[in-house]
Design a protein around this motif. Structure first.
Motif, PDB file in Angstrom:
ATOM      1  N   PHE A  19       1.541   2.083   0.491  1.00 13.99           N
ATOM      2  CA  PHE A  19       1.942   1.573   1.603  1.00 13.99           C
ATOM      3  C   PHE A  19       2.061   2.205   2.725  1.00 13.99           C
ATOM      4  O   PHE A  19       1.566   2.050   3.884  1.00 13.99           O
ATOM      5  CB  PHE A  19       3.314   0.638   1.316  1.00 13.99           C
ATOM      6  CG  PHE A  19       3.463  -0.436   0.298  1.00 13.99           C
ATOM      7  CD1 PHE A  19       3.129  -1.690   0.683  1.00 13.99           C
ATOM      8  CD2 PHE A  19       3.427  -0.085  -1.058  1.00 13.99           C
ATOM      9  CE1 PHE A  19       3.095  -2.713   0.124  1.00 13.99           C
ATOM     10  CE2 PHE A  19       3.086  -1.045  -2.134  1.00 13.99           C
ATOM     11  CZ  PHE A  19       3.076  -2.457  -1.660  1.00 13.99           C
ATOM     12  N   LEU A  20       2.614   3.578   2.675  1.00 16.30           N
ATOM     13  CA  LEU A  20       2.716   4.478   3.576  1.00 16.30           C
ATOM     14  C   LEU A  20       1.428   4.641   4.185  1.00 16.30           C
ATOM     15  O   LEU A  20       1.182   5.003   5.210  1.00 16.30           O
ATOM     16  CB  LEU A  20       3.541   5.825   3.182  1.00 16.30           C
ATOM     17  CG  LEU A  20       3.969   6.712   4.203  1.00 16.30           C
ATOM     18  CD1 LEU A  20       4.799   6.138   5.414  1.00 16.30           C
ATOM     19  CD2 LEU A  20       4.683   8.178   3.505  1.00 16.30           C
ATOM     20  N   GLY A  21       0.411   5.195   3.380  1.00 15.62           N
ATOM     21  CA  GLY A  21      -1.005   5.733   3.494  1.00 15.62           C
ATOM     22  C   GLY A  21      -1.445   4.537   4.233  1.00 15.62           C
ATOM     23  O   GLY A  21      -2.338   4.795   5.489  1.00 15.62           O
ATOM     24  N   THR A  22      -1.344   3.240   4.105  1.00 13.14           N
ATOM     25  CA  THR A  22      -2.003   2.073   4.726  1.00 13.14           C
ATOM     26  C   THR A  22      -1.574   1.977   6.090  1.00 13.14           C
ATOM     27  O   THR A  22      -2.553   1.949   7.036  1.00 13.14           O
ATOM     28  CB  THR A  22      -1.644   0.728   4.213  1.00 13.14           C
ATOM     29  OG1 THR A  22      -2.184   0.776   2.621  1.00 13.14           O
ATOM     30  CG2 THR A  22      -2.337  -0.424   4.805  1.00 13.14           C
ATOM     31  N   TRP A  23      -0.129   2.140   6.348  1.00 14.87           N
ATOM     32  CA  TRP A  23       0.308   2.055   7.795  1.00 14.87           C
ATOM     33  C   TRP A  23      -0.112   3.400   8.617  1.00 14.87           C
ATOM     34  O   TRP A  23      -0.303   3.175   9.857  1.00 14.87           O
ATOM     35  CB  TRP A  23       1.811   2.078   7.713  1.00 14.87           C
ATOM     36  CG  TRP A  23       2.388   0.529   7.384  1.00 14.87           C
ATOM     37  CD1 TRP A  23       2.873   0.310   6.368  1.00 14.87           C
ATOM     38  CD2 TRP A  23       2.177  -0.555   8.243  1.00 14.87           C
ATOM     39  NE1 TRP A  23       3.282  -0.969   6.215  1.00 14.87           N
ATOM     40  CE2 TRP A  23       2.798  -1.622   7.424  1.00 14.87           C
ATOM     41  CE3 TRP A  23       1.576  -0.689   9.465  1.00 14.87           C
ATOM     42  CZ2 TRP A  23       3.070  -2.875   8.096  1.00 14.87           C
ATOM     43  CZ3 TRP A  23       1.524  -2.012  10.053  1.00 14.87           C
ATOM     44  CH2 TRP A  23       2.238  -3.179   9.337  1.00 14.87           C
ATOM     45  N   ALA A 398       9.431  -3.650   7.880  1.00 17.50           N
ATOM     46  CA  ALA A 398      10.633  -3.907   7.215  1.00 17.50           C
ATOM     47  C   ALA A 398      10.211  -4.319   5.710  1.00 17.50           C
ATOM     48  O   ALA A 398      11.108  -3.890   4.881  1.00 17.50           O
ATOM     49  CB  ALA A 398      11.445  -5.050   8.029  1.00 17.50           C
ATOM     50  N   LEU A 399       9.345  -5.391   5.422  1.00 21.79           N
ATOM     51  CA  LEU A 399       9.142  -5.946   4.257  1.00 21.79           C
ATOM     52  C   LEU A 399       8.228  -4.874   3.349  1.00 21.79           C
ATOM     53  O   LEU A 399       8.180  -4.857   2.177  1.00 21.79           O
ATOM     54  CB  LEU A 399       8.480  -7.141   4.223  1.00 21.79           C
ATOM     55  CG  LEU A 399       9.367  -8.276   5.083  1.00 21.79           C
ATOM     56  CD1 LEU A 399       8.811  -9.600   5.228  1.00 21.79           C
ATOM     57  CD2 LEU A 399      10.717  -8.447   4.382  1.00 21.79           C
ATOM     58  N   THR A 400       7.505  -4.062   4.029  1.00 23.06           N
ATOM     59  CA  THR A 400       6.566  -3.373   3.109  1.00 23.06           C
ATOM     60  C   THR A 400       6.949  -1.649   3.278  1.00 23.06           C
ATOM     61  O   THR A 400       7.052  -0.841   2.454  1.00 23.06           O
ATOM     62  CB  THR A 400       5.303  -3.379   3.721  1.00 23.06           C
ATOM     63  OG1 THR A 400       4.985  -3.334   4.920  1.00 23.06           O
ATOM     64  CG2 THR A 400       4.866  -4.835   3.414  1.00 23.06           C
ATOM     65  N   LEU A 401       6.913  -1.134   4.627  1.00 19.28           N
ATOM     66  CA  LEU A 401       7.067   0.492   4.938  1.00 19.28           C
ATOM     67  C   LEU A 401       8.403   0.885   4.561  1.00 19.28           C
ATOM     68  O   LEU A 401       8.622   1.737   3.804  1.00 19.28           O
ATOM     69  CB  LEU A 401       6.776   0.765   6.236  1.00 19.28           C
ATOM     70  CG  LEU A 401       6.952   2.289   6.546  1.00 19.28           C
ATOM     71  CD1 LEU A 401       5.825   3.176   5.843  1.00 19.28           C
ATOM     72  CD2 LEU A 401       6.579   2.363   8.128  1.00 19.28           C
TER      73      LEU A 401
END
Length: 812
Positions: A19-23, A398-401
């Motif tokens: 998830f962090l990589g996606t953002w 807020a819901l993913t990162l």
């Protein structure tokens, strides 16, 4: 909903780098687009469908130069001295000629020469380019002083009718000049085009016109103009050059917003008890702002974005980004400390329960912002969409990162000190201030309800006197060039010169033409209006179906009398128009602002109706109650009226002006009520969802009556209090921004949150809930069967987890 979000939170916690990589990739793409496209914005506020915009669009098609932007520079000499001395006149002439030699600036002398040549060679009536561009909407000094010799039709020696028309124009100009306390600036006996001199010779006004609107100018053009005119301020000259507000740079938010972020950091630390926990909401909010605002700038070549748009997105993005993450982190910590869950399970359940509230709170903000699309103003629609996207991105973060970051932090989200304190306390309930406050509001509910209504009703009284417009130089701070320019021009020539009107006359019969005789008659009759200082005929286009006239009112651009004048001129029954069988169109910056205010006033009730209906539906789904959504909306109406009342008293009447960093009151920003209403409605429903969902959760889990109200309040009030302080701090940071429009928006949002969070949600809401008791959750059975169960409180989720997993989630 809660079950889906629970799984999403658990996945993000367990695999944070995905998830962090996606953002990070998304942020990198936006950075690359910014590098390719650059940062683009404009100050244009185009109001489609208004009379002034229709006239401006017609001019842009028929006579492009006539639709160009206008600007001015005021020159002053020391008190008691004159500007028309040989030395000073030479300096002024040099600076003015330098401006006229620039690209995008119309030189009236060249146009006059071209017009004369064309008239002499073709016997034509009027050169359209000269008609469009003779000096700044136009050059009143030239109109007042050049007489028939400057008129191409007279120079060409046309027939008697044209000669009589030219004489009529000259007579009108001479009459205006004889009554006016100013005249042309003369250098070696020749008039300087575009420049007027006050009667005492102390002030000179240089007016000029660009070939395009300011919004289409390259950024270096206004800078070059300012550099050229300020060259007269050389040692010993005594001249001061003051550029008009139209040459100013784009609005900026200054550095005061950093104070709001700093206050937010302190509040987060106090609320969450650790630097690590406090840092996560700040990280997600700043990343959300970076992605949303950066993305908007990256698409600047595709969408036209107003200068205020990114500032608004920063305001909202910071506020909701911090609040939404705070709500989830606070819920996770409470589950760890109170229910002894491990960090992974607590984070997953926090996203499932508090995350549901965040999702629907964000949805109400997005709906409130997107409601602005019905108004039909392109710049306002863009502003609303960018702000709505900023909210959406912060909800997604807020819901993913956030759970991904919580996965990296692990059990460190709660300090050893916090765990020890929680273990020592055991299961004992601590009745702190919030508990005592909730009990007090429940006990004294009727006095509180009456007192709140009286106080906010009193604060709302100034709303009845609220005036809308675009803040002008008249309300700028005394030490700003905009205010100094406005005051100097008003002193030397009258307030009306700060807001000229551009009139376009067209025959009612398309086959008719506007003769020079008709133009001269129009000029004379317009000059006789009680609120007109100077009328300058600019000429007739080549086909003879469009005449252009510059009109200077006696009153300032934001005065009621100026608005009445515009309405008079547009009225088909106005004697001047009907007697001459023509239609008068009025445009120019002043007319555009008048039209904007009128259109926004008409659209406001429709906008309110749309967002209220849609938001009531969402609140009905969230709370499964008839009374709670209605109560929430009534409370908001009280807070928004009080907000506009206080904003009117401060920024229009000038109350406490020194405290808030401005010198003079003036009309409120015309689109501020709609903008602030949309934002505040969404944010107010945030607090409603956060606070009342806790009361609903307590009710669903077995508590009833006042017990559910007090218990739910006790659990949620801390985070709502922190969220309110954070929002007020972030918005208050914009109150001291240098731009007057940003000041007003920042103040209205900060004060609105202050009223709604602390007076309405944390005081009035528990008092009203106590009046209804368990009946507040009443819902007709037929409607209960129709509505989908969104399980915002997570009741089904908890039951499912207990059935599947027993107490395994409690293992450390």
């Amino acid at each position: 909903m809660s079950t889906f979000l629970y799984r999403l939170g658990k996945s993000a916690y367990s695999k944070p780098w995905y998830f962090l990589g996606t953002w990070i990739v998304i942020l990198g793409v936006i950075g690359a687009l910014l590098g390719v496209n650059g940062i683009q914005s404009s100050s244009e506020m185009k109001i489609e469908g208004t009379e002034s915009q229709k006239v401006l669009d017609m001019l842009a098609e028929e006579l492009p130069a006539a639709a160009g932007g206008q600007a001015s520079v005021a020159f002053t000499a020391p008190e008691g001295e004159r500007l028309d001395t040989p030395e000073r006149s030479a300096l002024l002439l040099k600076a003015i000629n330098e401006v006229y030699s620039m690209d995008y600036v119309i030189n009236p002398a060249e146009l006059a020469a071209q017009a004369a040549a064309q008239a002499a060679g073709q016997g034509a009536a009027t050169d359209p380019s000269a008609a469009a561009g003779q000096g700044a909407a136009a050059d009143p000094s030239a109109a007042a002083g050049q007489s028939a010799a400057a008129d191409p039709s007279a120079a060409a020696g046309q027939d008697d009718a044209a000669a009589q028309a030219a004489a009529a124009q000259a007579a009108a100009a001479a009459q205006a000049a004889s009554a006016a306390p100013y005249g042309p600036l003369l250098v070696d006996g020749a008039m300087v085009p575009g420049v007027m001199l006050s009667s005492d010779g102390n002030i000179a006004l240089f007016q000029f016109q660009f070939t395009v609107q300011q919004t289409s100018l390259p950024s270096e053009v206004p800078d070059n103009v300012i550099e050229a005119v300020t060259e007269v301020e050389q040692a010993g000259s005594g001249i001061t050059a003051i550029p008009s507000d139209s040459l100013k740079s784009t609005p900026s938010i200054g550095s005061t917003e950093a104070i709001g972020v700093a206050v937010a950091a302190v509040v987060l630390f106090i609320t969450l008890g650790s630097v690590v926990a406090a840092g996560l909401p700040l990280i997600t909010a700043l990343l959300g702002v970076g992605i949303s605002v950066g993305g908007a700038f990256a698409l600047g070549s595709v969408i036209q974005m107003n200068d205020i748009t990114p500032i608004l997105a920063v305001m909202i993005g910071l506020a909701v980004g911090i609040d939404y993450s705070l709500f989830i982190v606070n819920r996770q910590r409470r589950l760890i400390l109170d229910e002894k869950l491990n960090a992974r399970e607590a984070a997953s359940r926090a996203v499932g329960t508090a995350g549901s509230a965040v999702f629907f709170a964000g949805l109400t903000v997005i709906i409130a912002l997107c409601g602005m699309l019905v108004i039909g103003m392109e710049f306002l629609s863009t502003m609303a969409l960018v702000a709505a996207v900023s909210v959406l991105i912060n909800v997604l973060l807020a819901l993913t990162l956030l759970p991904a970051l919580l996965g990296l932090v692990g059990e460190k989200i709660c300090t050893a000190k916090a765990r020890s304190k929680s273990n020592a306390a055991g299961n004992k309930e601590h009745h702190g201030f919030s508990h005592r406050w909730a009990n007090a509001t429940v006990k004294f509910r009727w006095p509180i309800i009456i007192l709140v209504v009286l106080v906010l009703g009193t604060a709302a009284i100034p709303v009845t006197k609220m005036e809308l417009g675009i803040p002008s130089g008249a309300s700028a701070n005394l030490d700003t060039p905009a205010r100094q320019s406005y005051d100097v021009i008003s002193e030397g020539f009258g307030e009306g010169f700060n807001g000229p009107l551009l009139l376009v006359a067209q025959p009612n019969n398309p086959s008719d033409k506007i003769s020079m005789e008709t133009l001269g008659k129009l000029t004379q009759e317009l000059q006789m209006h009680d609120n007109v200082t100077l009328v300058s005929p600019l000429g007739v286009n080549e086909t003879g179906n469009i005449a252009i006239i510059s009109l200077i009112p006696k009153t300032g651009p934001t005065d009621t009398e100026t608005r009445d004048l515009v309405q008079d001129l547009r009225d088909p029954s106005y004697s001047l128009a009907s007697d001459n069988d023509i239609t008068l169109g009025v445009t120019g910056f002043t007319a555009i602002n008048i039209d904007m205010s009128s259109k926004l006033s008409d659209a406001f009730p429709i906008y309110i109706g749309i967002i209220v209906v849609l938001s009531l539906i969402i609140l009905l789904l969230v709370f499964r109650s008839i009374i709670v959504p209605i109560k929430a909306t009534v409370g908001f109406i009280l807070s928004i009226l009080a907000t506009f009342g206080v904003t009117t008293a401060v920024y229009q009447w000038g109350w406490l002006h020194s405290l808030f960093g401005f010198d003079t009151g003036g009309p409120l920003l015309s689109f501020m009520p709609i903008l602030v209403t949309g934002i505040l409605y969404g944010l107010a429903m945030d607090y409603q969802v956060f606070l009342v969902s806790s009361m609903r959760e307590a009710y669903v889990h077995g508590r009833h009556g006042n017990d559910s109200i007090v218990h739910g309040y006790d659990l949620a009030s801390r985070v709502v209090l922190a969220a309110g302080i954070i929002m007020v701090s972030v918005f208050a940071g914009f109150i001291f921004a240098p731009d007057a429009m940003i000041k007003q928006i920042g103040f209205a949002l900060a004060f609105g949150i202050l009223i709604d969070a602390f007076i309405i949600r944390m005081t009035l809401v528990p008092a009203v809930m106590a009046v209804f008791g368990d009946k507040a959750w009443w819902l007709p059975k037929w409607l209960d069967r129709l509505l989908p169960n969104l399980d915002v409180e997570g009741d089904k989720l908890i039951a499912k987890l207990n059935a599947e997993n027993g107490v395994s989630g409690h293992k450390k």
